[in-house]
Design an enzyme around this catalytic site. Structure first.
Site, PDB file in Angstrom:
ATOM      1  N   ASP A 102       0.829  -1.209   0.000  1.00 42.32           N
ATOM      2  CA  ASP A 102       0.000   0.000   0.000  1.00 42.32           C
ATOM      3  C   ASP A 102       0.868   1.265   0.000  1.00 42.32           C
ATOM      4  O   ASP A 102       0.661   2.177   0.804  1.00 42.32           O
ATOM      5  CB  ASP A 102      -0.938   0.017   1.218  1.00 42.32           C
ATOM      6  CG  ASP A 102      -1.596  -1.324   1.470  1.00 42.32           C
ATOM      7  OD1 ASP A 102      -2.002  -1.970   0.498  1.00 42.32           O
ATOM      8  OD2 ASP A 102      -1.700  -1.731   2.647  1.00 42.32           O
TER       9      ASP A 102
ATOM     10  N   ASN B 123     -17.540  -6.046  -0.331  1.00 44.62           N
ATOM     11  CA  ASN B 123     -16.734  -5.513   0.767  1.00 44.62           C
ATOM     12  C   ASN B 123     -16.696  -3.998   0.828  1.00 44.62           C
ATOM     13  O   ASN B 123     -16.786  -3.414   1.894  1.00 44.62           O
ATOM     14  CB  ASN B 123     -15.294  -6.029   0.650  1.00 44.62           C
ATOM     15  CG  ASN B 123     -15.151  -7.451   1.132  1.00 44.62           C
ATOM     16  OD1 ASN B 123     -16.033  -8.265   0.930  1.00 44.62           O
ATOM     17  ND2 ASN B 123     -14.030  -7.739   1.769  1.00 44.62           N
TER      18      ASN B 123
ATOM     19  N   GLU C 251     -11.228  -0.458  -3.812  1.00 47.09           N
ATOM     20  CA  GLU C 251     -10.494   0.125  -2.694  1.00 47.09           C
ATOM     21  C   GLU C 251      -9.243   0.830  -3.211  1.00 47.09           C
ATOM     22  O   GLU C 251      -8.986   0.878  -4.419  1.00 47.09           O
ATOM     23  CB  GLU C 251     -10.104  -0.956  -1.673  1.00 47.09           C
ATOM     24  CG  GLU C 251      -9.113  -1.987  -2.203  1.00 47.09           C
ATOM     25  CD  GLU C 251      -8.773  -3.070  -1.192  1.00 47.09           C
ATOM     26  OE1 GLU C 251      -9.520  -3.260  -0.216  1.00 47.09           O
ATOM     27  OE2 GLU C 251      -7.736  -3.758  -1.407  1.00 47.09           O
TER      28      GLU C 251
ATOM     29  N   HIS D 283      -3.073  -1.266  -5.240  1.00 55.70           N
ATOM     30  CA  HIS D 283      -3.041  -0.288  -4.148  1.00 55.70           C
ATOM     31  C   HIS D 283      -1.963   0.760  -4.409  1.00 55.70           C
ATOM     32  O   HIS D 283      -0.978   0.867  -3.698  1.00 55.70           O
ATOM     33  CB  HIS D 283      -2.857  -0.909  -2.779  1.00 55.70           C
ATOM     34  CG  HIS D 283      -3.345   0.027  -1.712  1.00 55.70           C
ATOM     35  ND1 HIS D 283      -4.408  -0.250  -0.914  1.00 55.70           N
ATOM     36  CD2 HIS D 283      -2.934   1.289  -1.391  1.00 55.70           C
ATOM     37  CE1 HIS D 283      -4.646   0.788  -0.113  1.00 55.70           C
ATOM     38  NE2 HIS D 283      -3.763   1.740  -0.401  1.00 55.70           N
TER      39      HIS D 283
ATOM     40  N   ARG E   5       4.480  -8.287  -0.345  1.00 55.91           N
ATOM     41  CA  ARG E   5       3.980  -7.328  -1.317  1.00 55.91           C
ATOM     42  C   ARG E   5       4.985  -6.180  -1.311  1.00 55.91           C
ATOM     43  O   ARG E   5       5.044  -5.396  -0.369  1.00 55.91           O
ATOM     44  CB  ARG E   5       2.576  -6.854  -0.933  1.00 55.91           C
ATOM     45  CG  ARG E   5       1.521  -7.937  -1.076  1.00 55.91           C
ATOM     46  CD  ARG E   5       0.146  -7.438  -0.706  1.00 55.91           C
ATOM     47  NE  ARG E   5       0.041  -7.133   0.724  1.00 55.91           N
ATOM     48  CZ  ARG E   5      -1.027  -6.570   1.289  1.00 55.91           C
ATOM     49  NH1 ARG E   5      -2.064  -6.234   0.550  1.00 55.91           N
ATOM     50  NH2 ARG E   5      -1.051  -6.334   2.585  1.00 55.91           N
TER      51      ARG E   5
END
Length: 316
Positions: free
Chosen positions: A14, A157, A194, A258, A291
């Site tokens: 992120d 979600n 998101e 992200h 990640r």
């Protein structure tokens, strides 16, 4: 041509990079999900070796005590703001979802690495439901708040919402629903929109976002609006029916997304994102630490639309 090492920074998901007053600032989720740390460097490449400075640690209990996710660092009216998501428990709710809400920290000092950070509390929205991944931007003379949240009456979600800010931790007026998971590529594993990020080019404002589960199905979608259009009118927003950035099996880059955007000193746009280089994840992908943060130039097509291409292979 910028040729950054890939990965750029390991085990940072992120990722968010702010270019401000001649410096670059980096903030991201850490694998332990327990703290907020900032790196600063005079160059983009310098962030790799910059020493992380912890500016906040989660308390032992309370609404901000678990799973600190996806922080972003912004400057609003001359003060530093960090948005992040946190939960009071790691347990899932009755819908099988995490219980995150959005929170804000403020630093009025000139240096965010040594300055004093103050907890400003939860950023409350129209629903008291799962919320995460807030960002902010200034446009048309207003400061906007853009985030992902679960709606009680919409399957899935999270959807993307936009509202004006009264101050950095208080929204103003009724939020606008910009996007919800509807295409097949937004609904793999989980129904998710998101991680929104904002970039402008030409006469359009673009919002990239991430969709689907956080494994190799994770990918990026795109919304856009004319710069002069009414931001509060959902009919003015356009949505790509196809993902604009996704897994490259050829380059062994899985689940890119992200993202945020930054710029080179020459004003070239840079995509900042995370991806894994393998698919064999043991257990919950959320707790797999690999990640890694990666960088890639954004190309602009003749029609004014962005071309993100495909994720680049790891550097040898």
């Amino acid at each position: 041509m910028n040729d950054w090492p890939n990965p750029f920074i390991e085990q940072r998901a992120d990722p968010f990079i702010l270019r401000h007053d001649g410096n670059y600032y980096f903030i991201a989720s850490v694998p332990e999900y327990d703290r907020l740390e900032i790196r600063r460097a005079p160059t983009l490449s310098g962030l790799r070796a910059a020493q992380p400075v912890v500016v906040w640690r989660k308390p032992e209990s309370g609404p901000m005590s678990k799973l600190i996710w996806a922080p972003e660092l912004h400057v609003i009216d001359g003060k530093w703001i960090i948005y992040f998501a946190a939960a009071h428990t790691e347990a899932l709710d009755h819908l099988g979802m995490f219980q995150h809400r959005m929170f804000a920290l403020e630093c009025a000092d000139a240096d965010p690495l040594s300055g004093r950070w103050t907890e400003k509390g939860q950023v409350k929205t129209h629903h008291d439901t799962f919320a995460l991944d807030a960002t902010t931007f200034r446009h048309q003379g207003k400061q906007w708040y853009l985030w992902a949240q679960k709606a009680p009456d919409i399957p899935g979600n999270s959807n993307l919402y936009l509202a004006e800010l009264e101050n950095p931790w208080t929204i103003k007026g009724e939020p606008v629903l910009l996007s919800k998971p509807e295409y097949e590529w937004e609904c793999r594993g989980f129904l998710v929109n998101e991680g929104p990020a904002v970039i402008t080019h030409g006469d359009r404002l673009f919002i990239s976002y991430s969709a689907s589960a956080t494994d190799e199905n994770y990918c990026m979608g795109l919304l856009w609006i004319d710069l002069a259009a009414d931001m509060r009118d959902a009919a003015n927003w356009h949505k790509s029916p196809q993902p604009v950035f996704g897994t490259s099996y050829e380059n062994r880059q899985y689940g890119p997304g992200h993202n945020s955007f930054t710029q080179t000193p020459q004003g070239e746009d840079v995509l900042v994102y995370h991806a894994r280089n393998y698919t064999e994840i043991e257990g919950d992908p959320l707790y797999d630490p690999n990640r890694h943060t990666r960088l890639k130039m954004v190309r602009w097509k003749e029609d004014g639309m962005p071309d993100f291409g495909i994720p680049l292979a790891d550097s040898p």
